[in-house]
Design a protein around this motif. Structure first.
Motif, PDB file in Angstrom:
ATOM      1  N   ALA A  14     -22.293  -2.324  -5.648  1.00 52.12           N
ATOM      2  CA  ALA A  14     -21.397  -2.859  -6.669  1.00 52.12           C
ATOM      3  C   ALA A  14     -21.125  -1.793  -7.726  1.00 52.12           C
ATOM      4  CB  ALA A  14     -22.017  -4.095  -7.314  1.00 52.12           C
ATOM      5  N   GLY A  15     -19.845  -1.709  -8.105  1.00 54.18           N
ATOM      6  CA  GLY A  15     -19.436  -0.684  -9.063  1.00 54.18           C
ATOM      7  C   GLY A  15     -18.928   0.583  -8.414  1.00 54.18           C
ATOM      8  N   GLY A  16     -19.129   0.700  -7.108  1.00 54.11           N
ATOM      9  CA  GLY A  16     -18.704   1.887  -6.390  1.00 54.11           C
ATOM     10  C   GLY A  16     -17.238   1.852  -5.995  1.00 54.11           C
ATOM     11  N   SER A  17     -16.832   2.862  -5.239  1.00 50.82           N
ATOM     12  CA  SER A  17     -15.435   3.014  -4.832  1.00 50.82           C
ATOM     13  C   SER A  17     -15.334   3.278  -3.334  1.00 50.82           C
ATOM     14  CB  SER A  17     -14.786   4.191  -5.578  1.00 50.82           C
ATOM     15  OG  SER A  17     -14.791   3.988  -6.968  1.00 50.82           O
ATOM     16  N   LEU A  18     -14.229   2.857  -2.776  1.00 53.57           N
ATOM     17  CA  LEU A  18     -13.886   3.150  -1.386  1.00 53.57           C
ATOM     18  C   LEU A  18     -12.385   3.354  -1.302  1.00 53.57           C
ATOM     19  CD1 LEU A  18     -15.907   0.555   0.786  1.00 53.57           C
ATOM     20  CD2 LEU A  18     -16.209   3.056   0.755  1.00 53.57           C
ATOM     21  N   ARG A  19     -11.971   4.098  -0.279  1.00 53.72           N
ATOM     22  CA  ARG A  19     -10.543   4.280  -0.030  1.00 53.72           C
ATOM     23  C   ARG A  19     -10.262   3.897   1.412  1.00 53.72           C
ATOM     24  NH1 ARG A  19      -6.627   7.176  -2.750  1.00 53.72           N
ATOM     25  NH2 ARG A  19      -4.774   7.746  -1.546  1.00 53.72           N
ATOM     26  N   LEU A  20      -9.329   2.983   1.595  1.00 53.97           N
ATOM     27  CA  LEU A  20      -8.907   2.564   2.925  1.00 53.97           C
ATOM     28  C   LEU A  20      -7.570   3.217   3.261  1.00 53.97           C
ATOM     29  CD1 LEU A  20      -9.646  -1.289   2.781  1.00 53.97           C
ATOM     30  CD2 LEU A  20     -11.196   0.591   3.353  1.00 53.97           C
ATOM     31  N   SER A  21      -7.420   3.569   4.531  1.00 53.04           N
ATOM     32  CA  SER A  21      -6.166   4.150   5.003  1.00 53.04           C
ATOM     33  C   SER A  21      -5.683   3.414   6.235  1.00 53.04           C
ATOM     34  CB  SER A  21      -6.348   5.628   5.320  1.00 53.04           C
ATOM     35  OG  SER A  21      -6.690   6.366   4.168  1.00 53.04           O
ATOM     36  N   CYS A  22      -4.385   3.392   6.396  1.00 52.45           N
ATOM     37  CA  CYS A  22      -3.779   2.727   7.553  1.00 52.45           C
ATOM     38  C   CYS A  22      -2.519   3.472   7.919  1.00 52.45           C
ATOM     39  CB  CYS A  22      -3.463   1.277   7.210  1.00 52.45           C
ATOM     40  SG  CYS A  22      -2.510   0.393   8.456  1.00 52.45           S
ATOM     41  N   ALA A  23      -2.334   3.727   9.208  1.00 49.95           N
ATOM     42  CA  ALA A  23      -1.135   4.416   9.666  1.00 49.95           C
ATOM     43  C   ALA A  23      -0.624   3.756  10.938  1.00 49.95           C
ATOM     44  CB  ALA A  23      -1.429   5.882   9.912  1.00 49.95           C
ATOM     45  N   ALA A  24       0.687   3.691  11.053  1.00 50.56           N
ATOM     46  CA  ALA A  24       1.294   3.146  12.258  1.00 50.56           C
ATOM     47  C   ALA A  24       1.290   4.201  13.357  1.00 50.56           C
ATOM     48  CB  ALA A  24       2.723   2.704  11.969  1.00 50.56           C
ATOM     49  N   ASN A  78       4.876   5.999   7.678  1.00 44.29           N
ATOM     50  CA  ASN A  78       4.491   4.587   7.836  1.00 44.29           C
ATOM     51  C   ASN A  78       2.998   4.420   7.621  1.00 44.29           C
ATOM     52  OD1 ASN A  78       6.912   3.908  10.466  1.00 44.29           O
ATOM     53  ND2 ASN A  78       7.051   3.587   8.290  1.00 44.29           N
ATOM     54  N   ALA A  79       2.525   4.938   6.504  1.00 40.15           N
ATOM     55  CA  ALA A  79       1.100   4.892   6.193  1.00 40.15           C
ATOM     56  C   ALA A  79       0.905   4.287   4.807  1.00 40.15           C
ATOM     57  CB  ALA A  79       0.497   6.293   6.238  1.00 40.15           C
ATOM     58  N   VAL A  80      -0.221   3.639   4.641  1.00 41.05           N
ATOM     59  CA  VAL A  80      -0.532   3.016   3.356  1.00 41.05           C
ATOM     60  C   VAL A  80      -2.008   3.221   3.068  1.00 41.05           C
ATOM     61  CG1 VAL A  80      -0.975   0.737   4.388  1.00 41.05           C
ATOM     62  CG2 VAL A  80      -0.282   0.913   1.988  1.00 41.05           C
ATOM     63  N   ASP A  81      -2.324   3.491   1.810  1.00 43.63           N
ATOM     64  CA  ASP A  81      -3.702   3.658   1.370  1.00 43.63           C
ATOM     65  C   ASP A  81      -4.034   2.622   0.308  1.00 43.63           C
ATOM     66  OD1 ASP A  81      -3.935   7.323   1.447  1.00 43.63           O
ATOM     67  OD2 ASP A  81      -3.975   5.804   3.024  1.00 43.63           O
ATOM     68  N   LEU A  82      -5.310   2.307   0.216  1.00 44.20           N
ATOM     69  CA  LEU A  82      -5.790   1.395  -0.818  1.00 44.20           C
ATOM     70  C   LEU A  82      -7.009   2.030  -1.470  1.00 44.20           C
ATOM     71  CD1 LEU A  82      -5.437  -1.462  -2.089  1.00 44.20           C
ATOM     72  CD2 LEU A  82      -7.207  -2.231  -0.499  1.00 44.20           C
ATOM     73  N   GLN A  83      -6.873   2.404  -2.730  1.00 43.69           N
ATOM     74  CA  GLN A  83      -7.985   2.954  -3.484  1.00 43.69           C
ATOM     75  C   GLN A  83      -8.650   1.814  -4.236  1.00 43.69           C
ATOM     76  OE1 GLN A  83      -9.194   6.330  -3.686  1.00 43.69           O
ATOM     77  NE2 GLN A  83     -10.868   5.116  -4.550  1.00 43.69           N
ATOM     78  N   MET A  84      -9.945   1.650  -4.007  1.00 40.14           N
ATOM     79  CA  MET A  84     -10.679   0.530  -4.603  1.00 40.14           C
ATOM     80  C   MET A  84     -11.769   1.068  -5.516  1.00 40.14           C
ATOM     81  SD  MET A  84     -10.972  -1.948  -1.248  1.00 40.14           S
ATOM     82  CE  MET A  84     -12.030  -0.819  -0.349  1.00 40.14           C
ATOM     83  N   HIS A  85     -11.746   0.620  -6.748  1.00 41.98           N
ATOM     84  CA  HIS A  85     -12.758   1.009  -7.727  1.00 41.98           C
ATOM     85  C   HIS A  85     -13.464  -0.237  -8.259  1.00 41.98           C
ATOM     86  CE1 HIS A  85     -11.503   5.180  -7.848  1.00 41.98           C
ATOM     87  NE2 HIS A  85     -10.273   4.855  -8.199  1.00 41.98           N
ATOM     88  N   ALA A  86     -14.604  -0.006  -8.910  1.00 38.82           N
ATOM     89  CA  ALA A  86     -15.353  -1.100  -9.540  1.00 38.82           C
ATOM     90  C   ALA A  86     -15.544  -2.262  -8.577  1.00 38.82           C
ATOM     91  CB  ALA A  86     -14.640  -1.553 -10.819  1.00 38.82           C
ATOM     92  N   LEU A  87     -15.967  -1.935  -7.373  1.00 34.76           N
ATOM     93  CA  LEU A  87     -16.098  -2.963  -6.339  1.00 34.76           C
ATOM     94  C   LEU A  87     -17.157  -3.987  -6.699  1.00 34.76           C
ATOM     95  CD1 LEU A  87     -15.622  -0.639  -3.282  1.00 34.76           C
ATOM     96  CD2 LEU A  87     -14.332  -2.744  -3.681  1.00 34.76           C
TER      97      LEU A  87
END
Length: 117
Positions: A14-24, A78-87
């Motif tokens: 908890a409180g950490g970060s992750l980055r998700l990526s997705c590409a067609a 055709n790619a999308v990223d999601l940067q997640m903080h303060a998880l």
């Protein structure tokens, strides 16, 4: 058939970060929305919006992630990223990438995000 390939999930405190990526797997003539939904543990039929972004770059976020997550996209790829903080532990779930090309939705297989308390 277009496939969406996701990466970046994992286990974080908890409180950490992750980055998700997705590409067609291939380029489409037109992509309207791309984004991410979350499927909570034990709720395979319920998906809640995390974030989405249209071809103009306008983003929408689920209420629970506003201010913590940021979505971005590369239209050419055709790619999308999601940067997640303060998880938070309640962010735990399977994150599914999707793409809507004004004809149909495409879905990825999902990537698991687990946030420990």
């Amino acid at each position: 058939q277009v496939q969406l390939v996701e990466s970046g999930g994992g286990l974080v405190q908890a409180g950490g970060s992750l980055r998700l990526s997705c590409a067609a797997s291939e380029r489409l003539p037109f992509t309207h929305n791309m984004g991410w939904y979350r499927q909570a543990p034990g709720r395979q039929r319920q998906r809640s919006l995390v974030a989405r972004i249209d071809s103009a770059g306008v983003a929408n976020y689920g209420d629970s992630v506003k201010g913590r997550f940021t979505i971005s996209r590369d239209n050419a790829e055709n790619a999308v990223d999601l940067q997640m903080h303060a998880l938070k532990p309640e962010d735990t779930g399977t994150y599914l990438c999707y793409l809507y090309d004004n004809v149909q939705n495409y879905w990825g297989q999902g990537t698991q995000v687990t946030v420990s308390s």
